[in-house]
Design an enzyme around this catalytic site. Structure first.
Site, PDB file in Angstrom:
ATOM      1  N   ARG A 166      41.102  41.146  42.791  1.00  0.00           N
ATOM      2  CA  ARG A 166      39.918  40.481  42.244  1.00  0.00           C
ATOM      3  C   ARG A 166      38.937  41.467  41.624  1.00  0.00           C
ATOM      4  NH1 ARG A 166      39.277  35.185  44.310  1.00  0.00           N
ATOM      5  NH2 ARG A 166      37.130  35.259  43.637  1.00  0.00           N
ATOM      6  N   LYS A 188      49.933  40.621  26.949  1.00  0.00           N
ATOM      7  CA  LYS A 188      50.573  41.326  28.074  1.00  0.00           C
ATOM      8  C   LYS A 188      50.587  42.819  27.797  1.00  0.00           C
ATOM      9  CE  LYS A 188      50.368  39.160  30.610  1.00  0.00           C
ATOM     10  NZ  LYS A 188      49.891  37.823  30.620  1.00  0.00           N
ATOM     11  N   TRP A 248      33.938  44.133  41.356  1.00  0.00           N
ATOM     12  CA  TRP A 248      34.155  44.195  39.901  1.00  0.00           C
ATOM     13  C   TRP A 248      32.751  44.185  39.312  1.00  0.00           C
ATOM     14  CZ3 TRP A 248      33.094  41.440  35.454  1.00  0.00           C
ATOM     15  CH2 TRP A 248      33.883  41.745  34.343  1.00  0.00           C
ATOM     16  N   GLU A 296      50.677  35.720  23.507  1.00  0.00           N
ATOM     17  CA  GLU A 296      50.846  36.077  24.915  1.00  0.00           C
ATOM     18  C   GLU A 296      51.576  37.414  25.058  1.00  0.00           C
ATOM     19  OE1 GLU A 296      49.609  35.272  27.609  1.00  0.00           O
ATOM     20  OE2 GLU A 296      51.006  35.933  29.139  1.00  0.00           O
ATOM     21  N   GLU A 312      47.017  44.358  27.956  1.00  0.00           N
ATOM     22  CA  GLU A 312      46.459  44.340  29.313  1.00  0.00           C
ATOM     23  C   GLU A 312      46.974  45.482  30.176  1.00  0.00           C
ATOM     24  OE1 GLU A 312      45.530  39.878  30.890  1.00  0.00           O
ATOM     25  OE2 GLU A 312      47.618  40.294  30.496  1.00  0.00           O
ATOM     26  N   HIS A 356      48.001  37.502   4.942  1.00  0.00           N
ATOM     27  CA  HIS A 356      46.564  37.344   4.710  1.00  0.00           C
ATOM     28  C   HIS A 356      45.747  38.394   5.459  1.00  0.00           C
ATOM     29  CE1 HIS A 356      47.377  33.636   2.590  1.00  0.00           C
ATOM     30  NE2 HIS A 356      48.172  33.292   3.572  1.00  0.00           N
ATOM     31  N   LYS A 359      41.508  39.517  38.257  1.00  0.00           N
ATOM     32  CA  LYS A 359      42.451  38.399  38.255  1.00  0.00           C
ATOM     33  C   LYS A 359      41.750  37.061  38.089  1.00  0.00           C
ATOM     34  CE  LYS A 359      46.524  36.588  39.122  1.00  0.00           C
ATOM     35  NZ  LYS A 359      47.340  36.659  37.910  1.00  0.00           N
ATOM     36  N   CYS A 386      35.278  40.251  42.231  1.00  0.00           N
ATOM     37  CA  CYS A 386      34.758  40.631  43.552  1.00  0.00           C
ATOM     38  C   CYS A 386      35.443  39.847  44.668  1.00  0.00           C
ATOM     39  CB  CYS A 386      33.268  40.430  43.683  1.00  0.00           C
ATOM     40  SG  CYS A 386      32.286  41.411  42.577  1.00  0.00           S
ATOM     41  N   ASN A 428      29.565  37.738  45.549  1.00  0.00           N
ATOM     42  CA  ASN A 428      30.372  37.603  44.340  1.00  0.00           C
ATOM     43  C   ASN A 428      29.604  36.657  43.424  1.00  0.00           C
ATOM     44  OD1 ASN A 428      32.381  37.205  42.400  1.00  0.00           O
ATOM     45  ND2 ASN A 428      33.460  35.688  43.645  1.00  0.00           N
ATOM     46  N   GLY A 429      29.445  37.012  42.144  1.00  0.00           N
ATOM     47  CA  GLY A 429      28.728  36.139  41.218  1.00  0.00           C
ATOM     48  C   GLY A 429      27.623  36.901  40.503  1.00  0.00           C
TER      49      GLY A 429
HETATM   50  C1  G6P Z   1      41.763  36.484  33.872  1.00  0.00           C
HETATM   51  C2  G6P Z   1      43.148  36.961  34.245  1.00  0.00           C
HETATM   52  C3  G6P Z   1      44.181  36.316  33.315  1.00  0.00           C
HETATM   53  C4  G6P Z   1      44.059  34.806  33.341  1.00  0.00           C
HETATM   54  C5  G6P Z   1      42.631  34.347  33.030  1.00  0.00           C
HETATM   55  C6  G6P Z   1      42.447  32.866  33.307  1.00  0.00           C
HETATM   56  O1  G6P Z   1      41.401  37.004  32.642  1.00  0.00           O
HETATM   57  O2  G6P Z   1      43.217  38.367  34.182  1.00  0.00           O
HETATM   58  O3  G6P Z   1      45.473  36.692  33.732  1.00  0.00           O
HETATM   59  O4  G6P Z   1      44.934  34.248  32.411  1.00  0.00           O
HETATM   60  O5  G6P Z   1      41.694  35.046  33.857  1.00  0.00           O
HETATM   61  O6  G6P Z   1      42.609  32.652  34.687  1.00  0.00           O
HETATM   62  P1  G6P Z   1      43.028  31.290  35.330  1.00  0.00           P
HETATM   63  O7  G6P Z   1      43.030  31.562  36.811  1.00  0.00           O
HETATM   64  O8  G6P Z   1      41.992  30.289  34.943  1.00  0.00           O
HETATM   65  O9  G6P Z   1      44.369  30.927  34.821  1.00  0.00           O
END
Ligand code: G6P
Length: 609
Positions: free
Chosen positions: A27, A486, A74, A482, A489, A505, A604, A2, A98-99
């Site tokens: 956000r 990616k 969000w 990672e 996502e 396994h 984000k 948000c 937000n929250g």
């Molecule tokens: C969200 C984002 C990720 C990020 C994670 C941790 O899930 O979409 O891209 O890695 O939060 O965020 P931070 O700001 O703590 O790195």
């Protein structure tokens, strides 16, 4: 999670609010809304979906006023719908939040018994009713906000305005970030600085429990009880242009290409060749304290957690000190065995991730020293840590993290070097040799970026597959995680990262001709073992995409697609593999036509649990 923006000043509020929301849309983006005050009446416009829908609604039915608030949502409580979109109103006041208000059910029932009617399924609406009720009983807006914050439990950043008090905004913060900025003739409040960079770079971050009263020319901040508090002004080094796409098709692509610079900026001024040392003046611990550390914890979420896992391999190898890595949401709830002489490292791009923040507080309470690797200057985590190692990578807008991750790795390399030197594990000469290899990384990343076309060609061959497996060993096991993250996502393809040696396994049962397997195989002491894993995959007909060190020939005959990375010491390979895997995910997502800067359901900055 948000985005909030508020404006009170001498200009029309709506264009400024919309510009701010556009910069905060990363956000959350399932609905949006604005409210403005005009001649004693509040007008609200809300729309489901992206901000563009709200812009259309405002073009159809314009609203005017010089005091306003806006929100991009969000969803947590209540599905994305116009009714659930913010702002929410009651009794002549309106607010955005937000929250999560954790006790909203009990509060709602009590308010309903008192005759209040609710329009939405959200937790937020109870706050509007609480403030409205206090104002009906004679409180002004800021008193009503303070009273409401004493009744609600949970996390919040709130901005509100009311019909009775023109040219006034009120904001409150607990658990979710809020920042205030002033420029000639106006005051702005927002979830993060991105929303106000076009107006000012001098900002004030609210602290936990703060309530702020804002007019065009004044800001006064108190604690929840009403006692005045002083907050310092921080100068933000980013400018508004840093948050533009600058000709790239997507923010993600721009940020992938910014990595050589982001890594250079993170390294800059932080090492001395002569002594083979890392210089980390803001790290918050003396060399003596570093020398006495017992164990090291690294705690983070998402992509930042993957950086933490790389940190474990790196630090254990270079410093010979045990490192425990944990996910923020796991760490905070399991009565962790943190000792007073432990070093507690958190990693976060935003510096606002709720679980990482809670973990840092927990560790601090148990007596550990907290050092954070953070990108956003002045963020809550940065302010609450004993020491900070900033990643100087500029604003990251793409929801899928790219340059923040490789900058975090660069910061971890510096931390590992520092620890190794002050703990006497590495001598000056070896430190120098190591630094020479390390500072060459950005130009090697540039070389990979120049070969983007090769990766695009691989993407074209496999983008229609529905499952991918990523395999890596040692320090590149987290890079396999990672790479898979990616891909899922931004392309919504199911992808799993696995330790190559663990494949037998379980995941081997999934392998067939429709499951491409991406193998990270640098020339290191595990190379032959990784090749054996690859042969096992090949024997089951899976297409193999091999990422190998330059000059490697064995795999060329076995793998279906090969991408080479420049030859570097094994510990430095993760950044190079990462860039290749980011490009692979990017091109696959482009070919599949997804909204890759704002993937569905993601946000984000995760400021709620
Ligand atoms: C969200 C984002 C990720 C990020 C994670 C941790 O899930 O979409 O891209 O890695 O939060 O965020 P931070 O700001 O703590 O790195």
């Amino acid at each position: 999670m948000c985005g909030i923006v508020g404006y009170v000043g001498d200009q029309e509020a709506v264009p400024i609010l919309l510009d701010g929301l556009r910069r905060l849309e990363y956000r959350g983006y399932d609905s949006a809304g604005v409210a403005v005050l005009h001649e004693g009446t509040i007008e609200v416009r809300r729309s489901v979906g992206k901000l563009i829908n709200l812009e259309k609604a405002l073009a159809d039915r314009a609203i005017h006023g010089r005091t306003g608030i806006g929100h991009t949502r969000w969803a947590t409580h209540g599905k994305p719908s116009e009714q659930n979109a913010h702002p929410h109103r009651s009794d002549g006041c309106v607010l955005v939040h937000n929250g999560i208000i954790e006790n909203y059910v009990a509060l709602k029932q009590e308010l309903q018994r008192d005759g209040h009617h609710f329009q939405s399924e959200t937790d937020t609406e109870v706050v509007a009713h609480l403030i409205g009720r206090h104002m009906k009983r004679g409180a002004n807006l800021v008193e009503a906000m303070r009273a409401a914050t004493r009744e609600i439990r949970g996390s919040y950043a709130i901005a509100a305005l009311c019909e009775r008090e023109p040219q006034t905004l009120v904001a409150a913060r607990s658990g979710c970030p809020l920042v205030i900025g002033q420029c000639a003739g106006a005051t702005l409040v927002a979830s993060d600085v991105m929303a106000m960079l076009a107006h000012t770079r001098d900002v004030t971050y609210l602290e936990e429990g703060d309530v702020a009263l804002m007019t065009p020319s004044q800001v006064s901040i108190t604690d929840a009880a009403g006692a005045p508090v002083r907050r310092t002004v921080t100068r933000v080094s980013w400018d508004a242009a840093a948050a533009e796409k600058a000709g790239y098709a997507h923010f993600m692509l721009k940020e992938i290409y910014e990595q050589p610079q982001a890594i250079r900026d993170t390294m800059r001024g932080r090492y001395t060749f002569d002594t083979g040392e890392a210089d980390l003046p803001d790290i918050g611990l003396t060399d003596e304290q570093f020398a006495q550390i017992g164990r090291i914890w690294i705690v983070a979420c998402g992509t930042s957690w993957h950086a933490g896992l790389v940190g474990k391999y790196l630090i254990e190898e270079m410093v010979r000190t045990p490192v425990l890595v944990d996910i923020g949401s796991e760490f905070r709830y399991r009565n962790p065995l943190v000792e007073k002489d432990d070093l507690f490292v958190t990693i976060s791009q935003s510096g606002e991730t709720a679980d990482t923040l809670a973990a840092a507080r927990e560790a601090k309470q148990r007596g550990a020293r907290v050092v954070s690797i953070v990108n956003v200057v002045g963020s809550t985590l940065a302010r609450e840590s004993d020491g900070v190692l900033y990643t100087h990578c500029g604003p990251e807008i793409g929801v899928a993290s790219t340059k923040a991750f490789t900058a975090q790795l660069a910061a971890l390399y510096l931390l590992a070097l520092h620890l190794a030197r002050v703990r006497g594990v590495l001598n000056a000469n070896d430190g120098r040799v190591w630094l020479e290899r390390f500072v060459a990384l950005p130009s090697l990343v540039e070389q990979i970026l120049k070969r983007d076309g090769e990766i695009q060609a691989i993407a074209k061959r496999y983008y229609e597959k529905r499952n991918f497996l990523y395999l890596g060993r040692g320090i590149n096991y987290p890079i396999a995680l990672e790479g898979a993250l990616k891909l899922k996502e931004i392309s919504y393809i199911h992808a799993e990262g696995y330790a190559a040696g663990e494949m037998k396994h379980g995941p081997i049962a999934l392998i067939d001709q429709d499951m491409p397997v991406v193998v990270l195989a640098p020339r290191d002491r595990l190379y032959e073992k990784t090749v054996s894993n690859l042969m096992e995959v090949k024997a089951r007909n899976a297409p193999v995409i091999a990422l190998v060190s330059e000059g490697e020939r064995d795999l060329g005959n076995v793998a279906d697609a090969v991408f080479t990375i420049p030859e570097v010491p094994a510990l430095l390979t993760p950044i190079l593999f990462t860039v290749a895997l980011q490009l692979l995910a990017y091109h696959i997502a482009v070919l599949r036509g997804t909204d890759l800067d704002q993937p569905r359901n993601l946000a984000k900055s995760v400021t709620v649990e």
